[in-house]
Design a protein around this motif. Structure first.
Motif, PDB file in Angstrom:
ATOM      1  N   LYS A   8       0.825  -1.208   0.000  1.00  0.00           N
ATOM      2  CA  LYS A   8       0.000   0.000   0.000  1.00  0.00           C
ATOM      3  C   LYS A   8       0.864   1.266   0.000  1.00  0.00           C
ATOM      4  O   LYS A   8       0.587   2.236  -0.716  1.00  0.00           O
ATOM      5  N   ILE A   9       1.915   1.269   0.816  1.00  0.00           N
ATOM      6  CA  ILE A   9       2.811   2.436   0.868  1.00  0.00           C
ATOM      7  C   ILE A   9       3.485   2.650  -0.469  1.00  0.00           C
ATOM      8  O   ILE A   9       3.611   3.773  -0.967  1.00  0.00           O
ATOM      9  N   ALA A  10       3.947   1.577  -1.103  1.00  0.00           N
ATOM     10  CA  ALA A  10       4.621   1.674  -2.391  1.00  0.00           C
ATOM     11  C   ALA A  10       3.689   2.221  -3.454  1.00  0.00           C
ATOM     12  O   ALA A  10       4.054   3.119  -4.244  1.00  0.00           O
ATOM     13  N   MET A  17       4.242  10.363  -6.593  1.00  0.00           N
ATOM     14  CA  MET A  17       5.393  10.796  -7.379  1.00  0.00           C
ATOM     15  C   MET A  17       4.985  11.096  -8.823  1.00  0.00           C
ATOM     16  O   MET A  17       5.369  12.118  -9.397  1.00  0.00           O
ATOM     17  N   PHE A  18       4.203  10.215  -9.401  1.00  0.00           N
ATOM     18  CA  PHE A  18       3.739  10.414 -10.772  1.00  0.00           C
ATOM     19  C   PHE A  18       2.921  11.701 -10.881  1.00  0.00           C
ATOM     20  O   PHE A  18       3.084  12.496 -11.809  1.00  0.00           O
ATOM     21  N   VAL A 465       9.686   9.562  -2.362  1.00  0.00           N
ATOM     22  CA  VAL A 465      10.900   8.733  -2.362  1.00  0.00           C
ATOM     23  C   VAL A 465      11.074   8.062  -1.000  1.00  0.00           C
ATOM     24  O   VAL A 465      11.411   6.871  -0.909  1.00  0.00           O
ATOM     25  N   ALA A 466      10.830   8.832   0.070  1.00  0.00           N
ATOM     26  CA  ALA A 466      10.937   8.266   1.422  1.00  0.00           C
ATOM     27  C   ALA A 466       9.920   7.141   1.616  1.00  0.00           C
ATOM     28  O   ALA A 466      10.207   6.110   2.245  1.00  0.00           O
ATOM     29  N   ILE A 469      11.213   4.047  -0.095  1.00  0.00           N
ATOM     30  CA  ILE A 469      12.286   3.454   0.709  1.00  0.00           C
ATOM     31  C   ILE A 469      11.698   2.696   1.898  1.00  0.00           C
ATOM     32  O   ILE A 469      12.097   1.565   2.221  1.00  0.00           O
ATOM     33  N   ALA A 470      10.714   3.324   2.548  1.00  0.00           N
ATOM     34  CA  ALA A 470      10.083   2.686   3.715  1.00  0.00           C
ATOM     35  C   ALA A 470       9.362   1.398   3.308  1.00  0.00           C
ATOM     36  O   ALA A 470       9.442   0.373   3.991  1.00  0.00           O
ATOM     37  N   SER A 471       8.648   1.428   2.172  1.00  0.00           N
ATOM     38  CA  SER A 471       7.935   0.228   1.723  1.00  0.00           C
ATOM     39  C   SER A 471       8.918  -0.870   1.348  1.00  0.00           C
ATOM     40  O   SER A 471       8.679  -2.066   1.617  1.00  0.00           O
ATOM     41  N   GLY A 472      10.021  -0.496   0.743  1.00  0.00           N
ATOM     42  CA  GLY A 472      11.050  -1.488   0.410  1.00  0.00           C
ATOM     43  C   GLY A 472      11.649  -2.118   1.644  1.00  0.00           C
ATOM     44  O   GLY A 472      11.892  -3.340   1.703  1.00  0.00           O
ATOM     45  N   TYR A 473      11.856  -1.283   2.661  1.00  0.00           N
ATOM     46  CA  TYR A 473      12.421  -1.790   3.918  1.00  0.00           C
ATOM     47  C   TYR A 473      11.460  -2.768   4.575  1.00  0.00           C
ATOM     48  O   TYR A 473      11.849  -3.860   5.022  1.00  0.00           O
ATOM     49  N   LEU A 474      10.180  -2.405   4.610  1.00  0.00           N
ATOM     50  CA  LEU A 474       9.196  -3.285   5.228  1.00  0.00           C
ATOM     51  C   LEU A 474       9.055  -4.597   4.458  1.00  0.00           C
ATOM     52  O   LEU A 474       8.944  -5.687   5.039  1.00  0.00           O
ATOM     53  N   PHE A 475       9.073  -4.480   3.140  1.00  0.00           N
ATOM     54  CA  PHE A 475       8.958  -5.681   2.320  1.00  0.00           C
ATOM     55  C   PHE A 475      10.149  -6.607   2.550  1.00  0.00           C
ATOM     56  O   PHE A 475      10.013  -7.822   2.693  1.00  0.00           O
ATOM     57  N   PHE A 476      11.347  -6.056   2.600  1.00  0.00           N
ATOM     58  CA  PHE A 476      12.555  -6.851   2.832  1.00  0.00           C
ATOM     59  C   PHE A 476      12.529  -7.487   4.217  1.00  0.00           C
ATOM     60  O   PHE A 476      12.857  -8.652   4.397  1.00  0.00           O
TER      61      PHE A 476
END
Length: 513
Positions: A8-10, A17-18, A465-466, A469-476
């Motif tokens: 959802k965050i991503a 951004m778009f 962008v933040a 990054i946060a969604s990527g961190y949570l996913f990882f």
């Protein structure tokens, strides 16, 4: 749920951004540009057209006269000594009259008219002050005749003695008011042949004020005050915003005829009251100056601020036609080019008048060394334009020019026999404009809005962008976590027998096992 949250965050960050790239970085700048292009033209009903046709405020017009302190020493070959007197302050009202439009070719046609009125302000000098300058009529006539009809100099010598009653020098002492606008009387009630011939030519020139049947009056600016100038045709810019104000014809011709080459006769730029918006700094500011019979280009110097607005500063010079091959066509002859910083206006106005920056600033040192009392100063004497790039308007401008005349010995004219060769300055002018808050407020509001949008779009972009990054961190983090099911301990009980307690009956077959 953590996996769903990261997605959802991503998705939210990508969408944001778009959106901000589309709106903040693409749509909004194009909207501003399109709005400016639509507003900055000289079509009917446009606000800029009304300001173009009649500037709603007066320009500052200051005149400085070089008072000669040693006239008789100069008559005997001495070096001129001068002191600057001024400023004599005036208001200059600019308007364009007899206006017509050519809709098909997007052209506006007009006559320019400048009107000067006296202005009393702190620091301004009274026009009643008395000054001494080389007499522009005497010096101008001798210099012009020397170039075109040197055989007539003896007649001119006799005419001066008659009209000016046996003068002892070429210098004129009068009030600044008389020299500048009111007029210095020339006695043309003479009866001798030489004097009458000279006065007849002066009357036919049309540049002198007729006082009465006998007398004429000469002034430096009187003939220009409130007088309609030659017709100009310029593009309105409704079809192409980059053409707004660009002059295409002057005095009925697309080219001048004063100079020997097509390049120098070309008419480029605007009349200086309007410029196209969104000019690149490399393009410079090009304007046509009818008084100089040429176009001048102002070059970019630096970025600076005016009333809180970011502007570009430009400056201009008269070049060096003694060295620059492209400017040699402005010389009187190829062998008589003036040195750096000076231009001979003989082919433009019919009199050998030299134009330069005040106090020979940015000119060859030889001119400065030929006169005592000059103090060139960059801040006071350079041409300076502060230009707001987006809307294409000068917010502050100082156009400064000095007018001088050559002083040469001439054995055929008694008053000129003992001169030492030099260039003697007569006066310089500063035409200035500084927009007040009434006119800068709309520009500041536009820049404030642009600044707010710029800050907002970058903050939103950084937040997007933040978020990614946060969604990527949570996913990882979720993918690296092992799910372990907890097991409860069961208490030990008696061994299981084959006894079934279903329905409370005992299995008899198991009995005894």
């Amino acid at each position: 749920m953590k996996l769903q949250l990261s997605i959802k965050i991503a998705i939210g960050s990508i969408c944001t951004m778009f959106f901000i790239i589309l709106v903040g970085f693409i749509f909004f700048p194009k909207m501003i540009t399109s709005k400016v292009k639509a507003m900055v033209n000289l079509g009917h009903g446009m606000e800029i057209r009304e300001m173009f046709l009649k500037v709603p405020f007066p320009l500052s017009f200051k005149i400085y006269i070089f008072n000669v302190t040693n006239p008789m020493s100069i008559q005997n070959g001495g070096v001129p000594e001068v002191e600057e007197v001024g400023p004599f302050c005036y208001q200059e009202w600019k308007e364009k009259v007899d206006v017509t439009d050519d809709e098909n070719n997007d052209i506006i046609s007009y006559l320019s008219k400048d009107t000067f009125t006296k202005k009393s302000a702190s620091g301004c000098v009274s026009g009643k002050v008395v000054v001494t300058i080389p007499h522009p009529m005497i010096l101008g006539i001798v210099n012009a005749v020397s170039r075109t009809k040197p055989g007539a100099l003896s007649l001119i010598n006799k005419a001066f003695k008659s009209v000016y009653e046996n003068p002892t020098s070429i210098f004129l002492t009068a009030t600044a008011d008389d020299i500048l606008f009111d007029g210095v009387v020339i006695n043309c009630g003479v009866t001798d042949f030489a004097g009458k011939a000279l006065c007849s030519q002066l009357r036919e020139s049309g540049s002198l004020k007729i006082v009465n049947e006998k007398d004429l009056a000469f002034s430096l600016f009187g003939p220009k005050n409130g007088t309609e100038q030659k017709r100009i045709k310029a593009l309105r810019g409704t079809k192409n915003y980059h053409d707004v104000g660009r002059i295409v014809e002057y005095d009925g011709s697309a080219l001048m005829s004063n100079w020997p080459t097509k390049e120098c006769n070309e008419i480029s730029g605007t009349d200086g009251t309007v410029f196209p918006p969104m000019l690149l700094k490399e393009e410079g500011l090009v304007s046509f100056a009818p008084d100089l019979c040429r176009s001048l280009k102002a070059f970019w110097v630096r970025k600076t601020k005016y009333d809180g607005i970011t502007v570009n500063e430009y400056t201009a010079s008269l070049g060096d036609m003694s060295k620059n091959e492209n400017e040699k066509c402005y010389c009187f002859t190829q062998d008589s080019c003036l040195k750096k910083g000076l231009m001979d206006l003989y082919k433009c106005v019919g009199v050998p008048i030299y134009v330069s920056l005040p106090h020979f600033y940015d000119s060859d040192k030889s001119y400065l060394n030929g006169v005592k009392g000059l103090k060139p100063n960059k801040t006071k004497h350079q041409i300076s334009i502060l230009f707001e790039q987006l809307t294409g308007g000068p917010v502050s401008a100082k156009k400064r020019l000095q007018f001088s005349m050559p002083l040469e010995p001439n054995q055929k004219v008694d008053l000129f026999k003992n001169f030492s060769s030099t260039v003697i300055p007569i006066f310089w002018v500063e035409e200035g404009i500084d927009l007040n808050s009434t006119f800068t407020k709309p520009i500041k509001m536009l820049y404030t809005m642009k600044k707010a949008v710029n800050i907002t779009k970058w903050l939103i972009l950084l937040a997007s962008v933040a978020g990614l990054i946060a969604s990527g961190y949570l996913f990882f983090k979720n993918n690296q976590t092992i799910s372990i099911t907890s097991v409860k301990d069961i208490k030990k009980t008696a061994p299981v027998s084959g006894i079934s307690s279903v329905n409370g009956h005992m299995n008899g077959s198991m009995d005894g096992n």
